[in-house]
Design an enzyme around this catalytic site. Sequence first.
Site, PDB file in Angstrom:
ATOM      1  N   SER A   1       0.520  -1.445  -0.122  1.00 36.70           N
ATOM      2  CA  SER A   1      -0.041  -0.063   0.136  1.00 36.70           C
ATOM      3  C   SER A   1       0.991   1.109   0.047  1.00 36.70           C
ATOM      4  O   SER A   1       1.841   1.657  -0.762  1.00 36.70           O
ATOM      5  CB  SER A   1      -0.609   0.100   1.187  1.00 36.70           C
ATOM      6  OG  SER A   1      -1.702   1.076   0.761  1.00 36.70           O
ATOM      7  N   HIS A   2       0.502   1.978   1.156  1.00 35.14           N
ATOM      8  CA  HIS A   2       1.349   3.688   1.453  1.00 35.14           C
ATOM      9  C   HIS A   2       2.656   3.293   1.756  1.00 35.14           C
ATOM     10  O   HIS A   2       3.651   4.538   1.680  1.00 35.14           O
ATOM     11  CB  HIS A   2       0.640   4.114   1.815  1.00 35.14           C
ATOM     12  CG  HIS A   2       0.215   3.939   3.364  1.00 35.14           C
ATOM     13  ND1 HIS A   2      -0.904   2.564   3.012  1.00 35.14           N
ATOM     14  CD2 HIS A   2       0.786   4.180   4.532  1.00 35.14           C
ATOM     15  CE1 HIS A   2      -0.513   2.596   4.743  1.00 35.14           C
ATOM     16  NE2 HIS A   2      -0.634   3.308   5.359  1.00 35.14           N
TER      17      HIS A   2
ATOM     18  N   ARG B   1      -5.613   5.527  -1.725  1.00 34.13           N
ATOM     19  CA  ARG B   1      -6.008   5.732  -0.773  1.00 34.13           C
ATOM     20  C   ARG B   1      -6.053   7.101  -1.594  1.00 34.13           C
ATOM     21  O   ARG B   1      -5.193   7.546  -2.917  1.00 34.13           O
ATOM     22  CB  ARG B   1      -4.502   6.521   0.255  1.00 34.13           C
ATOM     23  CG  ARG B   1      -5.088   4.657   1.437  1.00 34.13           C
ATOM     24  CD  ARG B   1      -4.056   4.980   2.009  1.00 34.13           C
ATOM     25  NE  ARG B   1      -3.030   3.990   3.336  1.00 34.13           N
ATOM     26  CZ  ARG B   1      -3.333   3.771   4.271  1.00 34.13           C
ATOM     27  NH1 ARG B   1      -3.291   5.241   5.385  1.00 34.13           N
ATOM     28  NH2 ARG B   1      -4.139   3.238   4.933  1.00 34.13           N
TER      29      ARG B   1
ATOM     30  N   THR C   1     -12.194  -0.129  12.505  1.00 31.88           N
ATOM     31  CA  THR C   1     -11.614   0.132  11.279  1.00 31.88           C
ATOM     32  C   THR C   1     -11.125  -1.343  10.218  1.00 31.88           C
ATOM     33  O   THR C   1     -10.874  -2.102  10.875  1.00 31.88           O
ATOM     34  CB  THR C   1      -9.830   0.964  12.148  1.00 31.88           C
ATOM     35  OG1 THR C   1     -10.839   1.955  12.393  1.00 31.88           O
ATOM     36  CG2 THR C   1      -8.803   0.772  10.990  1.00 31.88           C
TER      37      THR C   1
ATOM     38  N   GLU D   1     -11.078   8.036   8.053  1.00 31.97           N
ATOM     39  CA  GLU D   1     -10.126   9.220   7.972  1.00 31.97           C
ATOM     40  C   GLU D   1      -8.693   8.615   7.651  1.00 31.97           C
ATOM     41  O   GLU D   1      -8.470  10.037   7.294  1.00 31.97           O
ATOM     42  CB  GLU D   1     -10.365   9.538   9.275  1.00 31.97           C
ATOM     43  CG  GLU D   1      -9.728   8.481  10.493  1.00 31.97           C
ATOM     44  CD  GLU D   1      -8.031   7.715  10.950  1.00 31.97           C
ATOM     45  OE1 GLU D   1      -7.255   8.748  10.240  1.00 31.97           O
ATOM     46  OE2 GLU D   1      -7.862   6.826  10.685  1.00 31.97           O
ATOM     47  N   SER D   2      -8.398   7.775   7.248  1.00 29.03           N
ATOM     48  CA  SER D   2      -6.851   7.773   6.860  1.00 29.03           C
ATOM     49  C   SER D   2      -6.416   7.853   5.384  1.00 29.03           C
ATOM     50  O   SER D   2      -6.215   7.033   4.569  1.00 29.03           O
ATOM     51  CB  SER D   2      -6.334   6.143   7.257  1.00 29.03           C
ATOM     52  OG  SER D   2      -7.707   5.034   7.049  1.00 29.03           O
TER      53      SER D   2
ATOM     54  N   LYS E   1     -11.051   0.428  -1.443  1.00 27.09           N
ATOM     55  CA  LYS E   1     -10.816   1.455  -1.939  1.00 27.09           C
ATOM     56  C   LYS E   1     -10.459   2.107  -2.913  1.00 27.09           C
ATOM     57  O   LYS E   1      -9.728   1.333  -3.524  1.00 27.09           O
ATOM     58  CB  LYS E   1      -9.987   2.160  -0.013  1.00 27.09           C
ATOM     59  CG  LYS E   1      -9.125   1.396   0.781  1.00 27.09           C
ATOM     60  CD  LYS E   1      -8.586   2.720   1.232  1.00 27.09           C
ATOM     61  CE  LYS E   1      -7.774   1.896   2.414  1.00 27.09           C
ATOM     62  NZ  LYS E   1      -7.522   1.048   2.419  1.00 27.09           N
TER      63      LYS E   1
ATOM     64  N   ARG F   1      -3.244   6.367  19.195  1.00 27.44           N
ATOM     65  CA  ARG F   1      -4.149   7.133  18.632  1.00 27.44           C
ATOM     66  C   ARG F   1      -5.488   8.153  19.235  1.00 27.44           C
ATOM     67  O   ARG F   1      -5.708   7.420  19.638  1.00 27.44           O
ATOM     68  CB  ARG F   1      -4.934   6.289  17.081  1.00 27.44           C
ATOM     69  CG  ARG F   1      -3.591   6.194  16.156  1.00 27.44           C
ATOM     70  CD  ARG F   1      -4.139   5.338  14.897  1.00 27.44           C
ATOM     71  NE  ARG F   1      -1.987   5.157  13.658  1.00 27.44           N
ATOM     72  CZ  ARG F   1      -2.402   4.304  13.284  1.00 27.44           C
ATOM     73  NH1 ARG F   1      -3.812   3.613  12.724  1.00 27.44           N
ATOM     74  NH2 ARG F   1      -1.660   4.447  12.049  1.00 27.44           N
TER      75      ARG F   1
END
Length: 541
Positions: free
Chosen positions: A111-112, A280, A342, A362-363, A374, A494
């Site tokens: 992913s990121h 994202r 989540t 929110e991420s 997503k 968090r």
Amino acid sequence: MTIVATTPYDDQKPGTSGLRKKVPHFQQPNYVHNFIQSIFDSLEGFEGKTLVIGGDGRFYNREVVQIALKMAAANGFGRVLVGQGGLLSTPAASNVIRKYGAFGGIILSASHNPGGPTEDFGIKYNIGNGGPAPERITEAIYARTKEIEDYKILEAPDVDIDTIGTTDLGGMTVEVIDPVADYAELMETLFDFPAIRAMFAGGFRMAFDAMSAATGPYATEILEHRLGAAAGTVRNGIPLPDFGGHHPDPNLVYAKALYDEMMGPDAPDFGAASDGDGDRNLIIGRDIFITPSDSLAMLAANAHLAPGYAAGLAGIARSMPTSAAADRVAEKLGVGMYETPTGWKFFGNLLDAGLATICGEESAGTGSNHVREKDGLWAVLLWLNILAVRKEPAKAIAEAHWREYGRNYYARHDYEGIDTDAANGLVEALRAKLPDLPGTKVGPLTVAAADDFAYLDPVDGSTSSHQGIRILFEGGSRVVFRLSGTGTSGATLRVYIEAYEPPDGNLGLEVPDALADLIAAAETLAQIKERTGRTEPDVIT
């Protein structure tokens, strides 16, 4: 077909997004083979069926594609669809699985997270609906990795994955497909391309940072070629194994150059970015950053302007830590609002059952029922569709939204590398306080309710407990506490802070000012400094 003896590894437990480790870890003898064989051993009824394989193009992607192809052939799949060059963004892979009725798919991505010879790699399995494997499958995979004794692989030369077309691999058909075509075709069915094209033809300027990651070819084809955006609209558009040294996470830290440009004197009309595997998004209008929580609400409120959503929404879903901005949209539309733990997998049941149409976190993850992941570029295109129809800048649309629904000021404070015992003690102490909190005052705030969030899935009846501590205050503001990840480096606490300002309130505050009382309340309630020794968060997003 060869059966190769192997020995188990004890660290192949997949998370919600599959198995993620550093590249050298995956390069250990048989490490990849063991995990892929464990995936196949945990599935039934795939003989002769279609499998999809692709990834985000990061370092080690091509090598693992070849291993997966040869193991799929040896295990009895009838056909594999693989993206050209081994590339498929995560939402595009979900679409290919769904469009061609595949049994499932292997997606190679972290992913990121950064990519490169010493950086991150990942493998995850998606099921036939195009979404991430549910826990019953990932748990079965993990159980198998602990007892695996051998794996099956075809001894054969590597497949040419750079040429579109069909080849035979030990009796299994390998079809190399254009990774972009099916996805672009789907986007054309959802959005008003002529209206967006006309907007670009009228001088509309956009900046899209693909972060040298998977979305580059998709954004270039759709934005520049099909929609007529100026050449150069897509920056860092060529996927690179190390993402060009970038950290491919579309946030205000790693996309700071884009943010600075959008706040500058000659800013484009609209700015956006996507992450390593394309799921994202970052949305920045001229002189305004749209938070992911606000973006979800604004997209839901305006989705009817796009042809694919003209009939209206069945419902909206958000992860619990995501702000309640979308809740007010659902209430006005008269549709269901679902608050989930989540993890994107929790949205899958709602989408499959037709209970929700648009989902978000929110991420920076937003998506809809068009796929089961997503989808970063989808969110960007829906924003463009809204801008083209409303003929207003993003800042005006955001401000009008706040005047109608009120504004949810929002921030996330991350305290990283906390001592694990201290973090657990903080959470346990908070849990013990919950029954006595309602009605108490914390500074100028009054607690309306407090709980440890638990989720009952309305589709399959499954439950998920201890998903985060919520403290809700009178007036619609709240603080949420969650632990995310434990290990040798400790735990991450968090803290999600959200202040609601009604439509007739002060909608133009700076976020830290709007949240000041809540930040102080979070410290008082959780005793963060006293219990962790931390006087401020490591990261604020």
